[in-house]
Design a protein around this motif. Structure first.
Motif, PDB file in Angstrom:
ATOM      1  N   LEU A   1       0.824  -1.206   0.000  1.00 36.54           N
ATOM      2  CA  LEU A   1       0.000   0.000   0.000  1.00 36.54           C
ATOM      3  C   LEU A   1       0.862   1.261   0.000  1.00 36.54           C
ATOM      4  N   SER A   2       1.955   1.247   0.740  1.00 33.75           N
ATOM      5  CA  SER A   2       2.866   2.396   0.745  1.00 33.75           C
ATOM      6  C   SER A   2       3.436   2.635  -0.651  1.00 33.75           C
ATOM      7  N   THR A   3       3.825   1.552  -1.324  1.00 26.90           N
ATOM      8  CA  THR A   3       4.346   1.661  -2.683  1.00 26.90           C
ATOM      9  C   THR A   3       3.272   2.163  -3.633  1.00 26.90           C
ATOM     10  N   LEU A   4       2.082   1.584  -3.553  1.00 24.07           N
ATOM     11  CA  LEU A   4       0.984   1.979  -4.439  1.00 24.07           C
ATOM     12  C   LEU A   4       0.702   3.472  -4.322  1.00 24.07           C
ATOM     13  N   ILE A   5       0.567   3.961  -3.113  1.00 17.97           N
ATOM     14  CA  ILE A   5       0.244   5.373  -2.891  1.00 17.97           C
ATOM     15  C   ILE A   5       1.392   6.273  -3.359  1.00 17.97           C
ATOM     16  N   ALA A   6       2.604   5.963  -2.932  1.00 19.78           N
ATOM     17  CA  ALA A   6       3.758   6.805  -3.290  1.00 19.78           C
ATOM     18  C   ALA A   6       3.971   6.823  -4.800  1.00 19.78           C
ATOM     19  N   PHE A   7       3.881   5.670  -5.428  1.00 18.33           N
ATOM     20  CA  PHE A   7       4.124   5.582  -6.868  1.00 18.33           C
ATOM     21  C   PHE A   7       3.018   6.266  -7.658  1.00 18.33           C
ATOM     22  N   PHE A   8       1.771   6.085  -7.245  1.00 17.50           N
ATOM     23  CA  PHE A   8       0.647   6.724  -7.927  1.00 17.50           C
ATOM     24  C   PHE A   8       0.802   8.246  -7.870  1.00 17.50           C
ATOM     25  N   LEU A   9       1.105   8.771  -6.690  1.00 16.59           N
ATOM     26  CA  LEU A   9       1.254  10.223  -6.535  1.00 16.59           C
ATOM     27  C   LEU A   9       2.471  10.760  -7.294  1.00 16.59           C
TER      28      LEU A   9
END
Length: 186
Positions: free
Chosen positions: A104-112
């Motif tokens: 989830l941390s990767t998903l959020i950081a990468f999406f942003l």
């Protein structure tokens, strides 16, 4: 299939040295759990590029054929120039803690981090150019994965061996050729 292959190649080259590739390196170094990171990058990219591709498809329907040709041609030429500007990872983008888990941390950081990035803008332009949403999104996503998965799995070793100046120059040349080709077809 042309839209898929062109999208894959352009994004894979444009992603080299990009801030999201640097983010991949930071995430790999911080969490040392490559597969949740790879999965987070994949899901974030699919969501981000599907939205960008939808914008590109929407633009195709609302602009006239001549206007669209000029906008696309000039956009690809602008992307050629932008590709030559190396990215730096903003401190705000880097993940400080894995409070929500690695995925989830990767998903959020990468999406942003991908918002407004050159590969997202390229996805909009490619979807408008080819008017073929899913092959473009699949191609840009594959290009993103081709550039980022080796960084996650091999870390610093890959980024030190790839001559980023040459990769950026090739990507810029591809964008330039696309832009001139679109304008010449007018």
């Amino acid at each position: 299939m042309e839209s898929f292959f062109v999208s894959t190649g352009i994004v894979a080259l444009a992603e080299m040295g990009d801030k999201t590739q640097l983010l991949s390196l930071v995430l790999a170094a911080r969490f040392k759990r490559p597969w949740p990171i790879v999965l987070g990058i994949l899901v974030a990219t699919l969501l981000n590029h599907a939205g960008a591709g939808a914008v590109g498809a929407w633009v195709t329907h609302w602009l006239g054929h001549d206007t669209l040709r000029w906008v696309l041609g000039l956009s690809f030429i602008a992307m050629a120039a932008w590709t030559m500007v190396p990215d730096k990872l903003d401190e705000d983008t880097a993940v400080q803690k894995a409070a929500h888990g690695v995925f989830l941390s990767t998903l959020i950081a990468f999406f942003l981090a991908e918002m407004g990035d050159k590969t997202q803008v390229a996805t909009v332009a490619l979807a408008a150019r080819y008017a073929d949403l899913w092959p473009v999104v699949a191609g840009t996503t594959l290009g993103m994965m081709l550039a980022n998965v080796p960084v996650v799995l091999l870390g610093d070793k890959v980024t030190k061996k790839v001559p980023l100046r040459v990769v950026h120059a090739v990507a810029a040349l591809l964008f330039l050729v696309l832009g001139v080709g679109v304008l010449a077809a007018a």
